[in-house]
Design a protein around this motif. Structure first.
Motif, short mmCIF file in Angstrom:
data_model
loop_
_atom_site.label_atom_id
_atom_site.label_comp_id
_atom_site.label_asym_id
_atom_site.label_seq_id
_atom_site.Cartn_x
_atom_site.Cartn_y
_atom_site.Cartn_z
N VAL A 87 0.66 -1.16 0.08
CA VAL A 87 -0.09 0.05 0.10
C VAL A 87 0.92 1.23 -0.13
O VAL A 87 2.00 0.93 0.37
N LEU A 88 0.35 2.37 -0.37
CA LEU A 88 0.99 3.71 -0.39
C LEU A 88 0.77 4.16 0.87
O LEU A 88 -0.52 4.39 1.58
N ILE A 89 2.00 4.67 1.61
CA ILE A 89 1.93 5.04 2.98
C ILE A 89 1.52 6.74 2.95
O ILE A 89 2.05 7.41 2.97
N LEU A 90 0.08 6.93 2.73
CA LEU A 90 -0.31 8.35 2.38
C LEU A 90 0.14 9.41 3.47
O LEU A 90 0.81 10.59 3.01
N PRO A 91 0.33 9.23 4.83
CA PRO A 91 0.49 10.11 5.68
C PRO A 91 2.06 10.72 5.55
O PRO A 91 2.70 11.58 6.04
N LEU A 92 2.78 10.05 4.81
CA LEU A 92 4.33 10.50 4.60
C LEU A 92 4.41 11.43 3.62
O LEU A 92 5.56 12.18 3.33
N ARG A 93 3.55 11.77 3.03
CA ARG A 93 3.30 12.61 1.80
C ARG A 93 2.25 13.71 1.97
O ARG A 93 1.31 13.51 2.32
N HIS A 94 2.59 14.87 1.12
CA HIS A 94 1.31 15.84 0.98
C HIS A 94 0.35 15.37 0.11
O HIS A 94 0.61 14.91 -0.84
N PRO A 95 -1.00 15.64 0.46
CA PRO A 95 -2.03 15.04 -0.66
C PRO A 95 -2.02 15.70 -1.72
O PRO A 95 -2.46 15.12 -2.88
N LEU A 96 -1.91 17.07 -1.85
CA LEU A 96 -1.75 17.67 -3.27
C LEU A 96 -0.79 17.06 -4.17
O LEU A 96 -0.87 17.06 -5.35
N TYR A 97 0.27 16.76 -3.60
CA TYR A 97 1.32 16.49 -4.58
C TYR A 97 1.26 15.00 -4.86
O TYR A 97 1.41 14.67 -6.11
N VAL A 98 0.42 14.04 -3.86
CA VAL A 98 0.15 12.76 -4.49
C VAL A 98 -1.01 12.96 -5.80
O VAL A 98 -0.94 12.24 -6.53
N ALA A 99 -1.94 13.71 -5.25
CA ALA A 99 -3.14 13.85 -6.30
C ALA A 99 -2.33 14.58 -7.68
O ALA A 99 -2.88 13.98 -8.76
N LYS A 100 -1.36 15.16 -7.67
CA LYS A 100 -0.98 15.83 -9.10
C LYS A 100 -0.28 14.75 -9.60
O LYS A 100 -0.42 14.56 -11.00
N ILE A 101 0.64 13.57 -8.91
CA ILE A 101 1.38 12.65 -9.56
C ILE A 101 0.16 11.83 -10.06
O ILE A 101 0.41 11.32 -11.15
N ILE A 102 -0.98 11.33 -9.60
CA ILE A 102 -1.57 10.35 -9.95
C ILE A 102 -2.50 10.96 -10.95
O ILE A 102 -2.85 10.22 -11.91
N ALA A 103 -2.96 12.23 -10.84
CA ALA A 103 -3.53 12.80 -12.06
C ALA A 103 -2.67 12.74 -13.34
O ALA A 103 -3.15 12.70 -14.44
N PRO A 110 -5.03 6.71 -19.26
CA PRO A 110 -6.16 6.76 -18.53
C PRO A 110 -6.73 5.52 -17.91
O PRO A 110 -6.72 4.52 -18.82
N GLY A 111 -7.69 5.74 -16.80
CA GLY A 111 -8.35 4.52 -16.06
C GLY A 111 -7.61 3.50 -15.71
O GLY A 111 -8.18 2.32 -15.73
N ARG A 112 -6.44 3.60 -15.40
CA ARG A 112 -5.53 2.46 -15.04
C ARG A 112 -5.00 2.43 -13.68
O ARG A 112 -4.38 1.43 -13.14
N THR A 113 -5.39 3.46 -12.99
CA THR A 113 -4.56 3.35 -11.59
C THR A 113 -5.67 3.37 -10.46
O THR A 113 -6.56 3.88 -10.52
N GLN A 114 -5.02 2.72 -9.54
CA GLN A 114 -5.86 2.45 -8.24
C GLN A 114 -4.78 2.52 -7.14
O GLN A 114 -3.78 2.03 -7.16
N LEU A 115 -5.16 3.06 -5.88
CA LEU A 115 -4.42 3.22 -4.77
C LEU A 115 -4.84 2.48 -3.72
O LEU A 115 -5.94 2.82 -3.08
N ALA A 116 -4.14 1.55 -3.08
CA ALA A 116 -4.51 1.14 -1.73
C ALA A 116 -3.50 1.78 -0.89
O ALA A 116 -2.48 1.98 -1.21
N VAL A 117 -3.96 2.67 0.10
CA VAL A 117 -3.63 3.50 0.94
C VAL A 117 -3.54 3.01 2.38
O VAL A 117 -4.54 2.35 2.81
#
Length: 293
Positions: A87-103, A110-117
């Motif tokens: 899983v991605l350890i989400l609290p180690l990162r800023h959410p806007l930065y993660v959102a930008k990378i995934i976007a 397109p349509g291929r990404t899923q995150l278990a966090v």
């Protein structure tokens, strides 16, 4: 039930050629998805114990590739297969930065990404990265809310306990919102699934435990995804029985993991394609074999 495989991420196999070879083999052989794990640093001195096994699968000397960067490389080297974190350890990162990378990944694949966090367990890693360990669960709730806003609304703002900012733009937005699965086995994780997740990502391939987790999930959020990560048996008969049991337990998808060297891993995947996936009840999904479940 969809079937995926973990991609090499540490040790000698953690190089461009091996990673791409395994990802392309997974796509060619009919697997539905490929997965990567997450750690950023390996504290040299630590008293925190790994909660899911006797020890981590990698050592400090092995290193570990950053997962979102690796997913971008994999997505660029393939054309159909889904990519995810387990899983991605989400609290180690800023959410806007993660959102930008995934976007960005979603825009290019397109349509291929899923995150278990997950909220994380390694206190010393949090400390080394100057991230607060206490309260990380509440912080992750806000992170998920912010990421979902960034992927669906423009402009947007957020005012919470941990994050507080006015109207902002975080473009481009993905064509569709990536699925967020909540990792963890405890009651806190299950509550988070109900309030913030698109599904529950657990660990293990024991059919009885998974059936119980399916019942627990359906009590609070019927129909959501139940995902798991489990070992990759090298014995075809045992692999067939295990996957059928997992499917019968109501699991939506499984990510298979193995510590084999790359050539042996690909050979094992070829065996799965010929003797395991093809022998199970199946349907076609975006060109991939899936066990009915």
């Amino acid at each position: 039930m969809k079937i995926g495989v973990h991609i090499p991420q540490w040790g000698a196999q953690a190089n461009r050629r091996d990673i791409i070879d395994v990802a392309q083999a997974a796509e060619d052989l009919g697997f539905d998805s490929v997965w990567v794990a997450d750690h950023i640093v390996f504290p040299a001195k630590s008293v925190t114990q790994y909660p899911y096994a006797e020890s981590l699968e990698f050592t400090a000397e092995d290193g570990i590739l950053e997962p979102l960067t690796e997913l971008a490389v994999i997505a660029g080297a393939t054309s159909r297969i889904e990519v995810g974190t387990s899983v991605l350890i989400l609290p180690l990162r800023h959410p806007l930065y993660v959102a930008k990378i995934i976007a960005t990944i979603e825009t290019l694949a397109p349509g291929r990404t899923q995150l278990a966090v997950g909220a994380g367990w390694w206190k010393e890693e949090f400390e080394m990265l100057d991230q607060q360990f206490d309260g990380r669960g509440r912080r992750m709730n806000e992170q998920i809310e912010i990421m979902n806003l960034a992927w669906t609304t423009n402009p947007f703002e957020y005012h919470g306990e941990f994050y507080d900012f006015g109207p902002t733009n975080c473009l481009p937005m993905p064509a569709q919102k990536p699925r967020i699965l909540i990792g963890g086995l405890g009651t806190a994780a299950l509550r988070r699934v109900r309030s913030h997740g698109d599904g529950w990502h657990v660990v293990g391939s024991d059919a009885a435990a998974l059936a119980d987790q399916r019942r627990r999930l359906d009590k609070i959020a019927p129909g959501l995804v139940l995902s798991t990560s489990g070992g990759m048996s090298r014995d075809p008969e045992r692999a067939r029985a295990r996957l059928q049991g997992v499917a019968d337990a109501g699991v939506t998808q499984i990510a298979l993991n193995s510590a084999q060297p790359t050539a042996e891993l690909i050979a094992c995947m070829e065996m799965y394609s010929a003797e395991v996936l093809a022998a199970l009840p199946r349907r076609m999904t975006a060109g991939a074999l899936s066990v009915e479940g």
